[in-house]
Design an enzyme around this catalytic site. Structure first.
Site, PDB file in Angstrom:
ATOM      1  N   GLY A  24       0.821  -1.206   0.000  1.00 29.42           N
ATOM      2  CA  GLY A  24       0.000   0.000   0.000  1.00 29.42           C
ATOM      3  C   GLY A  24       0.851   1.250   0.000  1.00 29.42           C
ATOM      4  O   GLY A  24       1.735   1.406   0.848  1.00 29.42           O
ATOM      5  N   PHE A  27      -1.045   7.295   2.413  1.00 29.01           N
ATOM      6  CA  PHE A  27      -0.369   8.154   3.389  1.00 29.01           C
ATOM      7  C   PHE A  27       0.560   7.343   4.289  1.00 29.01           C
ATOM      8  O   PHE A  27       1.719   7.700   4.489  1.00 29.01           O
ATOM      9  CB  PHE A  27      -1.405   8.884   4.253  1.00 29.01           C
ATOM     10  CG  PHE A  27      -2.114  10.000   3.547  1.00 29.01           C
ATOM     11  CD1 PHE A  27      -1.499  11.214   3.345  1.00 29.01           C
ATOM     12  CD2 PHE A  27      -3.411   9.829   3.087  1.00 29.01           C
ATOM     13  CE1 PHE A  27      -2.147  12.256   2.690  1.00 29.01           C
ATOM     14  CE2 PHE A  27      -4.071  10.859   2.437  1.00 29.01           C
ATOM     15  CZ  PHE A  27      -3.437  12.069   2.239  1.00 29.01           C
ATOM     16  N   GLY A  28       0.044   6.252   4.838  1.00 29.55           N
ATOM     17  CA  GLY A  28       0.830   5.456   5.771  1.00 29.55           C
ATOM     18  C   GLY A  28       1.995   4.749   5.119  1.00 29.55           C
ATOM     19  O   GLY A  28       3.124   4.767   5.619  1.00 29.55           O
ATOM     20  N   VAL A  92      -1.799  -7.794  -4.077  1.00 32.16           N
ATOM     21  CA  VAL A  92      -1.546  -8.837  -3.093  1.00 32.16           C
ATOM     22  C   VAL A  92      -2.813  -9.669  -2.914  1.00 32.16           C
ATOM     23  O   VAL A  92      -3.918  -9.127  -2.778  1.00 32.16           O
ATOM     24  CB  VAL A  92      -1.109  -8.220  -1.752  1.00 32.16           C
ATOM     25  CG1 VAL A  92      -1.013  -9.291  -0.667  1.00 32.16           C
ATOM     26  CG2 VAL A  92       0.238  -7.520  -1.911  1.00 32.16           C
ATOM     27  N   GLU A 184     -18.752  17.747   2.100  1.00 30.98           N
ATOM     28  CA  GLU A 184     -17.903  18.437   1.131  1.00 30.98           C
ATOM     29  C   GLU A 184     -18.423  18.280  -0.290  1.00 30.98           C
ATOM     30  O   GLU A 184     -18.416  19.232  -1.076  1.00 30.98           O
ATOM     31  CB  GLU A 184     -16.469  17.914   1.256  1.00 30.98           C
ATOM     32  CG  GLU A 184     -15.798  18.358   2.555  1.00 30.98           C
ATOM     33  CD  GLU A 184     -14.466  17.684   2.817  1.00 30.98           C
ATOM     34  OE1 GLU A 184     -13.763  18.134   3.745  1.00 30.98           O
ATOM     35  OE2 GLU A 184     -14.134  16.724   2.107  1.00 30.98           O
ATOM     36  N   ALA A 329      -6.349  10.677   7.514  1.00 30.75           N
ATOM     37  CA  ALA A 329      -5.045  10.729   6.865  1.00 30.75           C
ATOM     38  C   ALA A 329      -3.937  11.053   7.860  1.00 30.75           C
ATOM     39  O   ALA A 329      -2.837  10.492   7.787  1.00 30.75           O
ATOM     40  CB  ALA A 329      -5.067  11.765   5.740  1.00 30.75           C
ATOM     41  N   GLN A 330      -4.209  11.945   8.802  1.00 37.16           N
ATOM     42  CA  GLN A 330      -3.161  12.329   9.752  1.00 37.16           C
ATOM     43  C   GLN A 330      -2.772  11.160  10.656  1.00 37.16           C
ATOM     44  O   GLN A 330      -1.597  11.045  11.044  1.00 37.16           O
ATOM     45  CB  GLN A 330      -3.604  13.520  10.584  1.00 37.16           C
ATOM     46  CG  GLN A 330      -4.852  13.296  11.422  1.00 37.16           C
ATOM     47  CD  GLN A 330      -5.113  14.468  12.373  1.00 37.16           C
ATOM     48  OE1 GLN A 330      -4.202  14.967  13.022  1.00 37.16           O
ATOM     49  NE2 GLN A 330      -6.366  14.916  12.428  1.00 37.16           N
TER      50      GLN A 330
END
Length: 442
Positions: A24, A27-28, A92, A184, A329-330
């Site tokens: 993956g 972000f991480g 995967v 949004e 995300a943070q």
């Protein structure tokens, strides 16, 4: 250095660096890879897409404010400066924890000494996966383009129609889910529609257009304080969005949504009503918790698998108060930075890491022009100041300086002129929006 830093090759007497495989490149995954970059560790990043994607701004691609290239970049370019990192385009299909290998869809496998699973999440249709065709979410560029296609084509078809009811059906958008994504999207669609009707379309009137936001719970933005929720509700209503709460969706077809006792004829449905983790738990033959998320230890290793780690939306980590960390995300980025540094210290120096601690940078949602909310826990922001802060934070989080500059210039231009730049329709997909006279059998 620790004994783990170099692995003996018994056949040739050579030494090999430890192997870290990251599945993956969100972000991480990218944060983990970056922290391991240019180290004596062999890192392999596997993703089924060749690009990373800044998902928090994907709704702006769907509403013709930005182009896909503004918020995405090839993974090989992002990680190309790190000589010890290899990138693989593959999907995967499983993990053999005993053999320490990752199985790929092409029938091959990749060995690892440490495995990091950062595969994110997908939208949860709660047993109605057939709705996905008519109600895409916002997880991929393809979905964003599909939504943009349906929105823009609906206006063109409505302009040609002589039937007022057909015009209204074509210009009705239904957003399912009152979380940040739904809010949004609703605000952005209302803004886009108002701009196009007043500037570009001569035969359409504002009252032809409807933007409907449906939430099954008692209020939108349920994770935010009440004062911010009320502000968002008023801002949406001022923009012309119809907010309907305590309303569960019963059916979604090509051109109709049924919720409660109400039927909504529509040309565009967007799904934002909940997410579920990737199938990573099945790879390990364990039971996922809370939407399929995998329980992890304080060092982010998966319970029972000390050499396998999970981060981001895939992982069920706990905050200091014992509550699950949110799928933000943070959180993924902080976990990735922590894990990359921890693996580097453990593999190179044999140092055991301190437990992961999440530092809340605030939760935010944007409603429209000059309207946003920020929740910092002890204090909150709303309105224009929150909108500017939201813009600064999102520009900062983009992958590199080039993207930050591109998006900043476009936002400034759009703010001054209220123009929309990416309103392109693919002529090969002209049938993606139904006519109000067409019905799908269910």
């Amino acid at each position: 250095m620790a004994d783990e830093i170099l692995k003996n090759d018994m056949t040739g007497g050579e030494t090999k660096p430890p192997r870290v495989v990251i599945v993956g490149a969100g972000f991480g995954g990218l944060a983990t890879a970056g922290a391991l970059g240019n180290s004596p560790i062999d890192v392999t990043v596997i993703d089924r897409r060749n690009h990373n994607l800044f998902q928090p701004l994907l709704y702006q691609v769907a509403t013709a404010a930005l182009s896909p290239a503004d918020i995405s970049e090839p993974i090989r370019r992002t990680l190309g400066r790190f000589k010890n990192i290899n990138v693989m385009l593959a999907e995967v299909t499983g993990v053999d924890a005993a053999a320490k290998t990752v199985m790929l869809d092409n029938g091959t496998s990749v060995p690892y000494d440490r495995l990091v699973i950062a595969t994110g999440s997908d939208y949860n249709y709660f047993g109605h996966d057939d709705w996905r065709a008519w109600a895409p979410g916002l997880k991929t560029i393809h979905e964003a383009r599909l939504i943009r296609q349906r929105l823009l084509l609906a206006f063109e078809k409505a302009e040609l129609s002589h039937d007022p009811e057909e015009k209204k059906a074509l210009l009705t958008s239904v957003i399912i889910g009152g979380g940040p994504t739904g809010v949004e999207m609703a605000g952005a669609i209302a803004e886009l529609g108002h701009f196009m009707i007043t500037r570009d379309f001569r035969k359409l009137e504002p009252d032809h257009m409807r933007v409907i936001l449906i939430e099954a719970g008692p209020k939108i933005l349920a994770t935010f304080p009440d004062n911010l929720t009320q502000y968002a509700l008023k801002a949406l209503e001022k923009a012309g969005v119809e907010v309907m709460t305590n309303l569960a969706v019963e059916s979604v077809t090509r051109d109709e949504v049924i919720a409660g006792s109400q039927r909504f004829r529509t040309s565009c449905v967007i799904w934002g009503a909940g997410v579920k983790a990737s199938p990573a738990a099945r790879w390990l033959r364990i039971e996922g918790k809370a939407g399929g998320r995998i329980p992890v230890e304080p060092d982010l290793s998966i319970t029972g698998f000390p050499d396998i780690f999970a981060i981001g939306d895939t992982a069920l980590g706990l905050a200091e108060d014992g509550k699950p960390l949110p799928a933000l995300a943070q959180v993924a980025k902080q976990q990735g930075q922590y894990l990359g540094k921890a693996l580097r210290a453990r593999l190179m120096d044999g140092k055991a890491p301190q437990p992961f601690r999440f530092h809340n940078r605030g939760n935010t949602a944007v409603i429209g022009r000059d309207a946003a909310i920020f929740d910092f826990g002890k204090w909150t922001l709303k309105g224009r100041v929150a909108w500017f802060l939201w813009a600064l934070v999102h520009v900062y989080l983009l992958v590199n300086f080039e993207k930050r500059l591109l998006v900043s210039v476009q936002w400034i231009w759009r703010y001054l002129t209220q123009q929309r730049g990416a309103r392109l329709i693919d002529e090969n997909a002209a049938t993606s929006v139904p006519s109000s006279t067409q019905r799908t059998e269910t």
